[in-house]
Scaffold this motif. Sequence first.
Motif, mmCIF file in Angstrom:
data_model
loop_
_atom_site.group_PDB
_atom_site.id
_atom_site.type_symbol
_atom_site.label_atom_id
_atom_site.label_comp_id
_atom_site.label_asym_id
_atom_site.label_seq_id
_atom_site.Cartn_x
_atom_site.Cartn_y
_atom_site.Cartn_z
ATOM 1 N N LEU A 123 -0.709 113.848 32.266
ATOM 2 C CA LEU A 123 -0.086 115.062 31.740
ATOM 3 C C LEU A 123 -1.144 116.115 31.420
ATOM 4 O O LEU A 123 -0.955 117.307 31.684
ATOM 5 C CB LEU A 123 0.749 114.734 30.490
ATOM 6 C CG LEU A 123 2.068 114.008 30.763
ATOM 7 C CD1 LEU A 123 2.711 113.557 29.455
ATOM 8 C CD2 LEU A 123 3.034 114.898 31.551
ATOM 9 N N GLU A 124 -2.279 115.680 30.862
ATOM 10 C CA GLU A 124 -3.403 116.588 30.590
ATOM 11 C C GLU A 124 -3.890 117.223 31.885
ATOM 12 O O GLU A 124 -4.166 118.418 31.959
ATOM 13 C CB GLU A 124 -4.562 115.810 29.941
ATOM 14 C CG GLU A 124 -4.423 115.621 28.446
ATOM 15 C CD GLU A 124 -4.383 116.955 27.717
ATOM 16 O OE1 GLU A 124 -5.330 117.754 27.904
ATOM 17 O OE2 GLU A 124 -3.404 117.202 26.990
ATOM 18 N N ALA A 125 -4.032 116.377 32.921
ATOM 19 C CA ALA A 125 -4.517 116.860 34.215
ATOM 20 C C ALA A 125 -3.549 117.893 34.783
ATOM 21 O O ALA A 125 -3.967 118.935 35.299
ATOM 22 C CB ALA A 125 -4.673 115.688 35.178
ATOM 23 N N PHE A 126 -2.261 117.600 34.663
ATOM 24 C CA PHE A 126 -1.235 118.525 35.148
ATOM 25 C C PHE A 126 -1.360 119.882 34.448
ATOM 26 O O PHE A 126 -1.333 120.942 35.075
ATOM 27 C CB PHE A 126 0.143 117.904 34.900
ATOM 28 C CG PHE A 126 1.302 118.756 35.329
ATOM 29 C CD1 PHE A 126 1.646 118.854 36.669
ATOM 30 C CD2 PHE A 126 2.053 119.462 34.394
ATOM 31 C CE1 PHE A 126 2.729 119.641 37.069
ATOM 32 C CE2 PHE A 126 3.127 120.250 34.788
ATOM 33 C CZ PHE A 126 3.470 120.341 36.120
ATOM 34 N N LYS A 127 -1.569 119.834 33.117
ATOM 35 C CA LYS A 127 -1.703 121.057 32.317
ATOM 36 C C LYS A 127 -2.944 121.847 32.756
ATOM 37 O O LYS A 127 -2.901 123.065 32.917
ATOM 38 C CB LYS A 127 -1.812 120.655 30.839
ATOM 39 C CG LYS A 127 -1.798 121.804 29.876
ATOM 40 C CD LYS A 127 -1.610 121.301 28.443
ATOM 41 C CE LYS A 127 -2.100 122.339 27.456
ATOM 42 N NZ LYS A 127 -3.122 121.832 26.534
ATOM 43 N N LEU A 128 -4.032 121.115 32.977
ATOM 44 C CA LEU A 128 -5.276 121.742 33.421
ATOM 45 C C LEU A 128 -5.060 122.449 34.764
ATOM 46 O O LEU A 128 -5.556 123.560 34.987
ATOM 47 C CB LEU A 128 -6.365 120.664 33.538
ATOM 48 C CG LEU A 128 -7.758 121.101 33.949
ATOM 49 C CD1 LEU A 128 -8.343 122.079 32.941
ATOM 50 C CD2 LEU A 128 -8.670 119.886 34.089
ATOM 51 N N GLY A 129 -4.305 121.808 35.642
ATOM 52 C CA GLY A 129 -3.999 122.409 36.942
ATOM 53 C C GLY A 129 -3.198 123.693 36.796
ATOM 54 O O GLY A 129 -3.478 124.698 37.453
ATOM 55 N N LEU A 130 -2.207 123.655 35.895
ATOM 56 C CA LEU A 130 -1.395 124.851 35.623
ATOM 57 C C LEU A 130 -2.270 126.002 35.149
ATOM 58 O O LEU A 130 -2.154 127.132 35.628
ATOM 59 C CB LEU A 130 -0.381 124.532 34.524
ATOM 60 C CG LEU A 130 0.997 124.022 34.922
ATOM 61 C CD1 LEU A 130 1.769 123.627 33.675
ATOM 62 C CD2 LEU A 130 1.759 125.099 35.691
ATOM 63 N N GLU A 131 -3.163 125.686 34.207
ATOM 64 C CA GLU A 131 -4.059 126.729 33.663
ATOM 65 C C GLU A 131 -4.978 127.269 34.751
ATOM 66 O O GLU A 131 -5.215 128.466 34.846
ATOM 67 C CB GLU A 131 -4.900 126.152 32.517
ATOM 68 C CG GLU A 131 -4.088 125.868 31.262
ATOM 69 C CD GLU A 131 -4.799 124.935 30.281
ATOM 70 O OE1 GLU A 131 -4.159 124.538 29.294
ATOM 71 O OE2 GLU A 131 -5.985 124.590 30.544
ATOM 72 N N THR A 132 -5.487 126.356 35.579
ATOM 73 C CA THR A 132 -6.386 126.761 36.655
ATOM 74 C C THR A 132 -5.681 127.742 37.584
ATOM 75 O O THR A 132 -6.252 128.758 37.991
ATOM 76 C CB THR A 132 -6.836 125.520 37.457
ATOM 77 O OG1 THR A 132 -7.389 124.580 36.546
ATOM 78 C CG2 THR A 132 -7.877 125.885 38.499
ATOM 79 N N ALA A 133 -4.413 127.423 37.899
ATOM 80 C CA ALA A 133 -3.669 128.292 38.814
ATOM 81 C C ALA A 133 -3.401 129.653 38.185
ATOM 82 O O ALA A 133 -3.504 130.680 38.843
ATOM 83 C CB ALA A 133 -2.360 127.622 39.218
ATOM 84 N N SER A 134 -3.093 129.669 36.861
ATOM 85 C CA SER A 134 -2.722 130.944 36.243
ATOM 86 C C SER A 134 -3.941 131.794 35.898
ATOM 87 O O SER A 134 -3.820 133.001 35.729
ATOM 88 C CB SER A 134 -1.863 130.694 34.998
ATOM 89 O OG SER A 134 -2.618 129.945 34.071
ATOM 90 N N ASN A 135 -5.122 131.188 35.825
ATOM 91 C CA ASN A 135 -6.340 131.955 35.527
ATOM 92 C C ASN A 135 -6.889 132.675 36.753
ATOM 93 O O ASN A 135 -7.899 133.365 36.659
ATOM 94 C CB ASN A 135 -7.437 131.027 34.982
ATOM 95 C CG ASN A 135 -7.108 130.605 33.564
ATOM 96 O OD1 ASN A 135 -6.285 131.236 32.904
ATOM 97 N ND2 ASN A 135 -7.729 129.530 33.120
ATOM 98 N N ARG A 136 -6.251 132.461 37.877
ATOM 99 C CA ARG A 136 -6.817 133.038 39.089
ATOM 100 C C ARG A 136 -6.322 134.459 39.335
ATOM 101 O O ARG A 136 -5.248 134.819 38.981
ATOM 102 C CB ARG A 136 -6.474 132.168 40.293
ATOM 103 C CG ARG A 136 -7.269 130.879 40.283
ATOM 104 C CD ARG A 136 -6.906 130.056 41.468
ATOM 105 N NE ARG A 136 -7.033 130.868 42.673
ATOM 106 C CZ ARG A 136 -8.145 130.978 43.386
ATOM 107 N NH1 ARG A 136 -9.206 130.297 43.039
ATOM 108 N NH2 ARG A 136 -8.202 131.744 44.441
#
Lengths: 194, 536
Positions: A181-194
């Motif tokens: 779940l942490e990894a999923f959240k990190l992925g979401l943040e990575t996508a939105s920071n772009r």
Amino acid sequence: MKLDIKLSGVGGQGILSIATVIGEAATAAGLHLKQAEVHGMSQRGGDVQSDMRLSTDGICSDLIPLGQADLIISMEPMEALRYLPYLAPKGAVITSSKPLVNIPNYPDEAALLAELDALPHVVRADIETLAREHAMPKSANMILLGMAAPALSQLLSEEQLRDAIARVFARKGMDIVNANLEAFKLGLETASNR
Amino acid sequence: MYYMAEKRLLLGDEAVALGALHAGLSGVYAYPGTPSTEITEYIQQSPFARERGVRSRWCTNEKTAMEAALGMSYAGKRALVCMKHVGMNVCADAFVNAAVTGVKGGLVVLAADDPSMHSSQNEQDSRFYGKFAMVPILEPSDQQEAYDMMAQAFALSEQLRLPVLMRLVTRLAHSRAAVQTGEPVAQNALEPDNERTHWVLLPGNARRQYASLVAKQPEIAALAEGAAFNRLQIPKVSDLGVIAAGIAYNYVRESAPAGLPILKVSQYPLPVKQVRELAAHCGRILVVEDGQPFVEEQVRGLLGPEYPVRGRLSGELPRTGELTPDCVAAALGVEGGPAFADAHNLAPRPPQLCQGCGHRDVYTALNQVAAEYPNARIFGDIGCYTLGALPPFRAIDSCVDMGASITMAKGAADAGVYPAIAVIGDSTFTHSGMTGLLDAVNDGSDITVIISDNLTTAMTGGQDSAGTHKFEAICLALGVEREHLHVVVPLPKNMEEITRILREEINYHGVSVIIPQRECMQTLGRKLRQKKQETK
């Protein structure tokens, strides 16, 4: 409404786990689903791919026709490029940018990434390094799924995907569920920071 | 809770397995082979199967599997045999003759074909075997049909007293979709057949049985003609009509224009009346089928040379390789295709032996020693170690069929090839290598056999291997001399010992066997992870 997804990577990178989570979420959401996988010889360090088709209506072919994939989700940048002929004109590529070099004639990395970046819709990140930095080395594939979540949102919400992760990894214990779940959240943040 | 009808997400293989279990299966008999392996694995892991005592252990090869299943059928119970397409070649003797004896309990033979050869050495079409043996053939178009058909298949088998062949292709076997399951039925009671004249195929009996098989053909044809799985839809008048067999039906529907007349075929013999009716309504017919032109040839014969029949033989569809939605759309005249061209920065990424795999050390040693003998030939076999053909090893000169390494090395040695070396895996050796080794021993052939033993059937995902811990005993019993039988551990640190033994045994002009023995990295890793999980 439909979403045709090409999942790709190298044998052992965990693309089938991504497929399992999306499949679980789609089933719970009452969507139609077909998912063709590759088993057998090619799983030994070769290129692997899976065709995943989600739809609010019935699905005919198990395979995605050329030029119709809405998404390519790939654990490896060259393996994302391999399926370009399947990408729809408005399709998006969500991929790891870190090459996995296990062949002698791997293309030039800079040229490969430049070709990737020339595509109209690309989200890429070095998920392997991200996973290592955040001490979740085995959850790189869930970082990638998080990066893909916005592109899946017309059929599956973030919440539905999170619930599916919890159910799919439940038998491995709460630690594993939380790491994913942490990894999923990190992925979401990575996508939105772009 | 097992008895609730429900929707489950299943691979085609799993749908077959669950369908068979719900149809009152008493035993599954199989040798692993892509794309059929998951059928038996599903049954092995099913709590429902355990509760019912369904027999599911792996067999040594497809022939032993077929014969054991026939025995269970003889005893009145329902049995399933599963294999990949080339397994049909191995069990053909038993399969064809089971149609002559007939069956008692339902007997379903499942062959999973691999068009495009994703994990195979040819793309033979199992439907020809069904026609050859003169038994009904079922070919599901999707996962739901795969489930539903199993109950039908067993009922049909018992009604006709014949084995029923069911054919899958890779894209159905290994594709998932939701399946609505039904109520399980009870298993058959033990009731061995008493009709000895059916089962003892002495010429006198066999002639009667064969005549009775031929006499059943009109009934088999009538059943296919009226089968619910075959459907003729002629919504409106059209010049083009389509016959779509099995999974091809999905590809046709993916791109077919509305109103296109379609004959869906999922049960054979070919429903001839429906084919004629379609032909009468259309000016030409396109036959879409995965594999070889089985239906197309028959339809050509049926409609005569004047009627335009198109398909793989005429070139509208490719003659080789699996169907895709793209080639089917093109044959239907529907436009489509890629929006983006092939990427420039792309290289093939073939599969390879795992890092740390014992087969790697075997090939390293073998290449080193073989280089000292300019005429050395290394005959390979079927398994992970076939990857020794690819760089960096490029170590083997042949790979043909299960067990052919030993027998081809023997024949080549008979012809004068020296050194003639065979490389065969443990599971392939028990499948079909042992008999060849006996030939070589009896003939005193000058061959060196390497049984690369990783204690599992690795290529298909790590199933039990029939001869584990028995290889020395088997070789000795077959007559291999004690002093020319060696077990080594394939590790880089043992390279000197392994190459020395190889040299000595190549220089010995008789049968020698070297068994490099070390567990598969994949199964070892899985066991360690399981252990870690359990100790948590």
